[in-house]
Design a protein around this motif. Structure first.
Motif, mmCIF file in Angstrom:
data_model
loop_
_atom_site.group_PDB
_atom_site.id
_atom_site.type_symbol
_atom_site.label_atom_id
_atom_site.label_comp_id
_atom_site.label_asym_id
_atom_site.label_seq_id
_atom_site.Cartn_x
_atom_site.Cartn_y
_atom_site.Cartn_z
ATOM 1 N N HIS A 21 -59.173 59.526 -49.266
ATOM 2 C CA HIS A 21 -60.373 60.077 -48.637
ATOM 3 C C HIS A 21 -60.074 61.341 -47.826
ATOM 4 C CE1 HIS A 21 -62.996 56.817 -49.858
ATOM 5 N NE2 HIS A 21 -62.090 55.946 -49.472
ATOM 6 N N PHE A 22 -58.804 61.748 -47.783
ATOM 7 C CA PHE A 22 -58.416 62.945 -47.038
ATOM 8 C C PHE A 22 -57.962 64.018 -48.024
ATOM 9 C CE2 PHE A 22 -58.334 59.612 -43.967
ATOM 10 C CZ PHE A 22 -58.612 60.202 -42.734
ATOM 11 N N PRO A 23 -58.839 64.989 -48.341
ATOM 12 C CA PRO A 23 -58.521 66.028 -49.330
ATOM 13 C C PRO A 23 -57.269 66.829 -48.997
ATOM 14 C CG PRO A 23 -60.861 66.065 -48.768
ATOM 15 C CD PRO A 23 -60.203 65.145 -47.791
ATOM 16 N N VAL A 24 -56.851 66.822 -47.741
ATOM 17 C CA VAL A 24 -55.662 67.569 -47.334
ATOM 18 C C VAL A 24 -54.388 67.018 -47.987
ATOM 19 C CG1 VAL A 24 -55.196 66.153 -45.279
ATOM 20 C CG2 VAL A 24 -54.433 68.521 -45.329
ATOM 21 N N PHE A 25 -54.444 65.758 -48.444
ATOM 22 C CA PHE A 25 -53.248 65.135 -49.016
ATOM 23 C C PHE A 25 -53.235 65.186 -50.542
ATOM 24 C CE2 PHE A 25 -53.484 62.338 -45.043
ATOM 25 C CZ PHE A 25 -52.525 63.085 -44.378
ATOM 26 N N GLU A 26 -52.096 65.597 -51.094
ATOM 27 C CA GLU A 26 -51.829 65.493 -52.530
ATOM 28 C C GLU A 26 -50.832 64.351 -52.683
ATOM 29 O OE1 GLU A 26 -49.410 68.089 -55.808
ATOM 30 O OE2 GLU A 26 -50.773 69.207 -54.496
ATOM 31 N N VAL A 27 -51.316 63.196 -53.130
ATOM 32 C CA VAL A 27 -50.558 61.947 -53.034
ATOM 33 C C VAL A 27 -49.848 61.569 -54.335
ATOM 34 C CG1 VAL A 27 -50.669 59.490 -52.467
ATOM 35 C CG2 VAL A 27 -52.216 61.105 -51.322
ATOM 36 N N THR A 28 -48.560 61.215 -54.198
ATOM 37 C CA THR A 28 -47.797 60.601 -55.281
ATOM 38 C C THR A 28 -47.274 59.264 -54.773
ATOM 39 O OG1 THR A 28 -47.072 62.728 -56.203
ATOM 40 C CG2 THR A 28 -45.783 60.776 -56.784
ATOM 41 N N ALA A 29 -47.625 58.189 -55.469
ATOM 42 C CA ALA A 29 -47.132 56.851 -55.110
ATOM 43 C C ALA A 29 -45.941 56.510 -55.994
ATOM 44 C CB ALA A 29 -48.233 55.813 -55.292
ATOM 45 N N VAL A 30 -44.830 56.131 -55.374
ATOM 46 C CA VAL A 30 -43.626 55.716 -56.111
ATOM 47 C C VAL A 30 -43.502 54.200 -55.975
ATOM 48 C CG1 VAL A 30 -41.115 55.887 -56.263
ATOM 49 C CG2 VAL A 30 -42.479 57.923 -55.761
ATOM 50 N N VAL A 31 -43.527 53.524 -57.111
ATOM 51 C CA VAL A 31 -43.668 52.069 -57.122
ATOM 52 C C VAL A 31 -42.422 51.375 -57.681
ATOM 53 C CG1 VAL A 31 -45.135 50.164 -57.913
ATOM 54 C CG2 VAL A 31 -46.154 52.397 -57.440
ATOM 55 N N SER A 32 -42.058 50.262 -57.074
ATOM 56 C CA SER A 32 -40.877 49.498 -57.475
ATOM 57 C C SER A 32 -41.039 48.864 -58.863
ATOM 58 C CB SER A 32 -40.584 48.399 -56.445
ATOM 59 O OG SER A 32 -41.689 47.526 -56.324
ATOM 60 N N VAL A 33 -39.912 48.565 -59.512
ATOM 61 C CA VAL A 33 -39.955 47.990 -60.863
ATOM 62 C C VAL A 33 -39.116 46.711 -60.975
ATOM 63 C CG1 VAL A 33 -40.462 50.164 -62.045
ATOM 64 C CG2 VAL A 33 -38.072 49.536 -61.615
ATOM 65 N N THR A 34 -38.879 46.047 -59.842
ATOM 66 C CA THR A 34 -38.051 44.832 -59.886
ATOM 67 C C THR A 34 -38.868 43.549 -59.719
ATOM 68 O OG1 THR A 34 -37.554 45.220 -57.532
ATOM 69 C CG2 THR A 34 -35.889 45.897 -59.140
ATOM 70 N N ASP A 35 -40.183 43.669 -59.731
ATOM 71 C CA ASP A 35 -41.051 42.495 -59.587
ATOM 72 C C ASP A 35 -40.849 41.543 -60.767
ATOM 73 O OD1 ASP A 35 -43.038 40.705 -58.888
ATOM 74 O OD2 ASP A 35 -44.692 42.013 -59.498
ATOM 75 N N GLU A 36 -40.703 40.245 -60.466
ATOM 76 C CA GLU A 36 -40.491 39.251 -61.528
ATOM 77 C C GLU A 36 -41.492 38.103 -61.477
ATOM 78 O OE1 GLU A 36 -35.647 39.825 -61.926
ATOM 79 O OE2 GLU A 36 -36.464 37.861 -61.443
ATOM 80 N N GLY A 37 -42.470 38.211 -60.598
ATOM 81 C CA GLY A 37 -43.397 37.102 -60.426
ATOM 82 C C GLY A 37 -44.667 37.221 -61.247
ATOM 83 N N GLY A 38 -45.342 36.085 -61.480
ATOM 84 C CA GLY A 38 -46.662 36.036 -62.092
ATOM 85 C C GLY A 38 -46.768 36.729 -63.436
ATOM 86 N N SER A 39 -47.932 37.367 -63.634
ATOM 87 C CA SER A 39 -48.226 38.053 -64.882
ATOM 88 C C SER A 39 -47.221 39.161 -65.170
ATOM 89 C CB SER A 39 -49.647 38.635 -64.813
ATOM 90 O OG SER A 39 -49.918 39.475 -65.903
#
Length: 314
Positions: A21-39
């Motif tokens: 909601h803040f146009p001032v930010f150009e956002v990149t999300a870096v997400v983990s890949v070691t999840d082993e639970g559920g789906s």
């Protein structure tokens, strides 16, 4: 301002819901890949694709029409052979096979959904988290680590994996890097363990912010104060963070009791043990989790993002 947010799970998606909601930010999300639970864990094992769950959560958080999309992407089948799988996870797994890579699948989805930012898996490669406990025992796999419920002394990956080139590029260009909120070891530190990430963070001149969790996590950070969270993160970063954001509002007695029954408690605030710049404000809100009808605590997305926007002007 170019912002990189590092983490996974519901904590990171909560942050992104506010930042978009803040146009001032150009956002990149870096997400983990070691999840082993559920789906995610099932698809990772059966289809040999990186776990899509955390990526799905963060794509939904950055989408233009979050509510409608969330219902579709987060829809979880409750019967039949697809029981336990969310539709979004299946879509991402299918796109991975169509496009030939996990990152290309995400790029395709980003275009279709007109995201206000981008989501990157920290790596295309597979690895498992390994924890060494204070009694010397070592355990492999996120789910197994949490189940043990012991004090973690050290974590590492079971094999070296390389960071996605786009991740390294995003970190090097970032003017602000945010860690969390999210599981300390399994959502945040697990990203730092990937080859190239720590090195890029070490040379980055970006403002570095740690958003501390609201509650301790059983099997991971039981008994941890704010300073313990910060100390552990900085140990793996090899350097200090500049700012620490702390919530000061306690949950209601009813919600607090519910968390205590699961071995979780409000994170003790010990500002006197911190050398960083501290911003402590009432950021906690209580929501009803549609998956089980229970009240859960979360950071207020807009209040958290507003606080980060304030730091960006310093």
């Amino acid at each position: 301002m170019k912002v990189v947010a590092i983490g996974g799970g519901t904590g990171l998606s909560t942050l992104l819901k506010g930042l978009k909601h803040f146009p001032v930010f150009e956002v990149t999300a870096v997400v983990s890949v070691t999840d082993e639970g559920g789906s995610s864990g099932k698809l990772r094992k059966e289809l040999n694709v990186p776990p899509p769950g955390d990526v799905r959560n963060n794509i939904v958080a950055l989408a233009e029409d979050e509510n409608l999309l969330a219902k579709l992407m987060n829809y979880r089948f409750s019967e039949g052979s697809l029981k336990g799988h969310s539709l979004g996870n299946l879509i991402i797994a299918a796109l991975t096979k169509i496009e030939g890579s996990f990152s290309e699948a995400i790029k395709t989805l980003e275009k279709v959904l007109a995201l206000k930012g981008r989501v990157l898996p920290v790596s295309e490669e597979h690895a498992r988290l390994v924890a060494k406990f204070d009694d010397g025992e070592e355990v492999i796999g996120e789910m197994n680590i949490v189940k043990k419920g012991k004090k973690i002394e050290e974590v590492r990956l079971d094999k070296p994996i390389k960071a996605l080139p786009e991740v390294i590029e995003a970190i090097s260009e970032a003017e602000m890097i945010i860690f969390g909120p999210g599981s300390l070891y399994t959502s945040i530190i697990t990203n730092v363990l990937v080859d190239g990430v720590r090195e890029s963070l070490a040379t980055s001149k970006a403002k570095k912010i740690y958003v501390c969790n609201l509650m301790t996590q059983p099997g991971e950070t039981k008994g941890y104060r704010v300073s313990d969270h910060v100390k552990e993160l900085e140990k793996y970063l090899g350097k200090s963070v500049d700012f620490v954001i702390i919530n000061t509002r306690k949950p209601s007695s009813e919600v607090l009791e519910s968390y205590k029954n699961e071995g979780s408690d409000f994170v003790e605030i010990d500002v006197e043990n911190l050398q960083n710049v501290v911003l402590a404000e009432p950021l906690l809100i209580e929501i009803v989790d549609p998956s089980d009808g229970r009240k859960k605590v979360r950071h207020d997305p807009l209040k958290l993002a507003s606080l980060i926007e304030r730091i960006s002007r310093w």
